[in-house]
Design an enzyme around this catalytic site. Sequence first.
Site, short mmCIF file in Angstrom:
data_model
loop_
_atom_site.label_atom_id
_atom_site.label_comp_id
_atom_site.label_asym_id
_atom_site.label_seq_id
_atom_site.Cartn_x
_atom_site.Cartn_y
_atom_site.Cartn_z
N THR A 85 0.75 -0.87 0.10
CA THR A 85 0.39 -0.04 -0.13
C THR A 85 0.81 1.39 0.15
OG1 THR A 85 0.24 -0.39 2.27
CG2 THR A 85 -1.76 -0.97 1.14
N ARG A 305 -36.14 -4.76 -11.58
CA ARG A 305 -34.81 -4.45 -12.53
C ARG A 305 -34.88 -2.80 -12.23
NH1 ARG A 305 -32.78 -8.41 -16.83
NH2 ARG A 305 -31.50 -7.15 -16.66
N HIS A 335 -48.78 -13.92 -12.64
CA HIS A 335 -47.89 -15.00 -12.31
C HIS A 335 -47.18 -14.71 -13.12
CE1 HIS A 335 -52.17 -16.12 -10.09
NE2 HIS A 335 -52.22 -15.52 -11.56
N TYR A 338 -42.81 -11.11 -17.99
CA TYR A 338 -41.98 -11.26 -18.38
C TYR A 338 -42.17 -9.60 -18.81
CZ TYR A 338 -37.73 -8.12 -19.90
OH TYR A 338 -36.82 -7.73 -20.66
N ALA A 395 -55.68 -16.00 -25.55
CA ALA A 395 -54.62 -16.82 -25.32
C ALA A 395 -53.96 -17.24 -26.17
CB ALA A 395 -55.24 -17.89 -24.08
C1 UD1 Z 1 -4.62 -2.88 4.79
C2 UD1 Z 1 -3.84 -2.29 5.48
C3 UD1 Z 1 -4.79 -2.33 7.49
C4 UD1 Z 1 -6.16 -2.26 7.32
C5 UD1 Z 1 -6.99 -2.80 6.37
C6 UD1 Z 1 -7.74 -1.69 6.49
C7 UD1 Z 1 -1.55 -2.13 5.35
C8 UD1 Z 1 -0.08 -2.62 5.19
N1 UD1 Z 1 -2.77 -2.32 6.01
O1 UD1 Z 1 -4.27 -4.21 5.37
O2 UD1 Z 1 -3.84 -1.90 8.12
O3 UD1 Z 1 -6.29 -2.35 8.87
O4 UD1 Z 1 -6.46 -2.43 5.43
O5 UD1 Z 1 -9.06 -2.44 5.24
O6 UD1 Z 1 -1.94 -0.47 4.54
N2 UD1 Z 1 -3.14 -2.22 -2.99
C9 UD1 Z 1 -2.42 -1.69 -3.72
N3 UD1 Z 1 -1.32 -1.49 -4.13
C10 UD1 Z 1 -0.84 -2.91 -3.43
C11 UD1 Z 1 -0.95 -3.59 -2.43
C12 UD1 Z 1 -2.26 -3.27 -1.85
O7 UD1 Z 1 -3.39 -0.79 -5.05
O8 UD1 Z 1 0.31 -2.99 -3.47
C13 UD1 Z 1 -4.85 -2.08 -2.46
C14 UD1 Z 1 -5.71 -3.34 -2.51
O9 UD1 Z 1 -5.95 -3.35 -3.94
C15 UD1 Z 1 -6.83 -2.82 -1.82
C16 UD1 Z 1 -6.14 -2.00 -0.97
O10 UD1 Z 1 -4.26 -1.16 -1.45
O11 UD1 Z 1 -8.04 -2.25 -1.84
C17 UD1 Z 1 -5.68 -2.82 0.49
O12 UD1 Z 1 -5.48 -3.65 0.14
P1 UD1 Z 1 -5.46 -4.90 1.28
O13 UD1 Z 1 -4.42 -6.07 0.53
O14 UD1 Z 1 -6.64 -5.03 1.07
O15 UD1 Z 1 -4.74 -4.78 2.67
P2 UD1 Z 1 -4.80 -5.00 3.98
O16 UD1 Z 1 -4.79 -6.99 4.14
O17 UD1 Z 1 -7.03 -5.07 3.71
#
Ligand code: UD1
Length: 429
Positions: A85, A305, A335, A338, A395
């Site tokens: 992240t 829908r 009954h 569509y 019908a």
């Molecule tokens: C992360 C947090 C954690 C938190 C949790 C909440 C970190 C290290 N951890 O963990 O503290 O409690 O979210 O939901 O941040 N993503 C990227 N690129 C990457 C990795 C991840 O874009 O290289 C994106 C994923 O698509 C996702 C988001 O970051 O949408 C979070 O990644 P995810 O792997 O879900 O993190 P968690 O393990 O849930």
Amino acid sequence: MEAIVLAAGKGTRMKSERPKVLHEIFERPLLDYVLATLADIGVKRPNVVVGYGAEEVCSFLRKWKTDSRLGVRATAVWQQDQKGTGHAVACCEKSLAGFKGDLLVIPGDVPLVKGQTLIDLIRVHRTSDLTASVLSSLRVDPTGYGRILRAGGRFYAIREEMDASNSERGVQEVNTGVYVFKAPSLFQALRKIRPVNQKKEYYLTDTIEVLIKNGRRVEAFPFASGIEGMGINSRRDLSEVIDAMKTREIQYHEQHGVTFVASDQTFVAPGVQIGRDTIIYPWTYIESGVKIGRHCKIGPFAKIRKGTVIGDAAEIGSFVEVTRSRLGEKVVAKHLAYLGDAVVGTGTNVGAGTITANFDGKRKHQTRIGKKVLIGSNTVFVAPVAVGDGAQTGAGCVVTGGSKIKKGEVVVGVPARPLKNSVAKKRRK
Ligand code: UD1
Ligand code: CA
């Protein structure tokens, strides 16, 4: 306000070929919920980090531009390898070059976070002049989340589950993954984090300790209540969020005078209107944007829908599917029917087995049915078709494409043709 949405991860725990953020709740991808919330609080150009399944995610983002939320467009930012992240946010540095303000960071997998919660977080971040503000949440079962660590109440770090000690794992205040940062300090801190953890990833959460070391002020605020802060990592999580969303919607309609005979077996998407004293029977599925009048009876086993409007005192019964249609007051389709791309006038009776054949393989066509029409069982309308007020179909009749049935006319057979006058008169009696 600038924002970064993290959406490059694969979502390994979903066991899916589809990128996680494109999994749907009531026909809307997770990412759509997050982007809509951002749009609601005035974020006009969110940066969406894409990587895994980038083509699909970008194609969704392109369509999203032309959605009703005018003027809001997402900028896709490419993260070649998903190194965590922290690395994902760092990929946005160029796109945000020169930006000195407050930056909102939010994962693409937290669809229930409310706009008001984000506004509260931004407000306290500014009034307290903080460098980083973390949105936290108190969970009975914190498993899987990063824990908010405090010493004597003072927030000092976020520890991921895998890297946490036993006592740290007992902490029930968790990180939702939503933050507000002063942008320049964040990008500085990101240069200092290292992938020294169980996953060998660059964690955004590690910036907290870096910022504190640099003498910056950070805080975590447990503003996300209950399920609101839930991140979706698995199919189980997805199902829990769908349940929560549908329960919330049904409770809302109950408070506004709608009866649900079996609320657990009924699905109502967000953004549906239902009038007072309407009764919804079990196993009914109602999509977003549908409007249902007062004193109606819907279901059991009805599927209503998108794009459908149903007038007061209408009855839509078992195994009836209605899509993109406008049904007048007191229309009865009890009954097996569509109705797609249809307009049906007040008081018309739709016999069992009625079908509007709206699709010719390339395009959809309309069926326009007048008031007080009596549609015989198993009638097929091959659209486009128009049926005048008070007409009747026999019908099993097939009304072929382009036909216009006159007011009061009775048609029968395959292809449908007018009954001789004398017979028709007798019939009407
Ligand atoms: C992360 C947090 C954690 C938190 C949790 C909440 C970190 C290290 N951890 O963990 O503290 O409690 O979210 O939901 O941040 N993503 C990227 N690129 C990457 C990795 C991840 O874009 O290289 C994106 C994923 O698509 C996702 C988001 O970051 O949408 C979070 O990644 P995810 O792997 O879900 O993190 P968690 O393990 O849930
Ligand atoms: Ca997550």
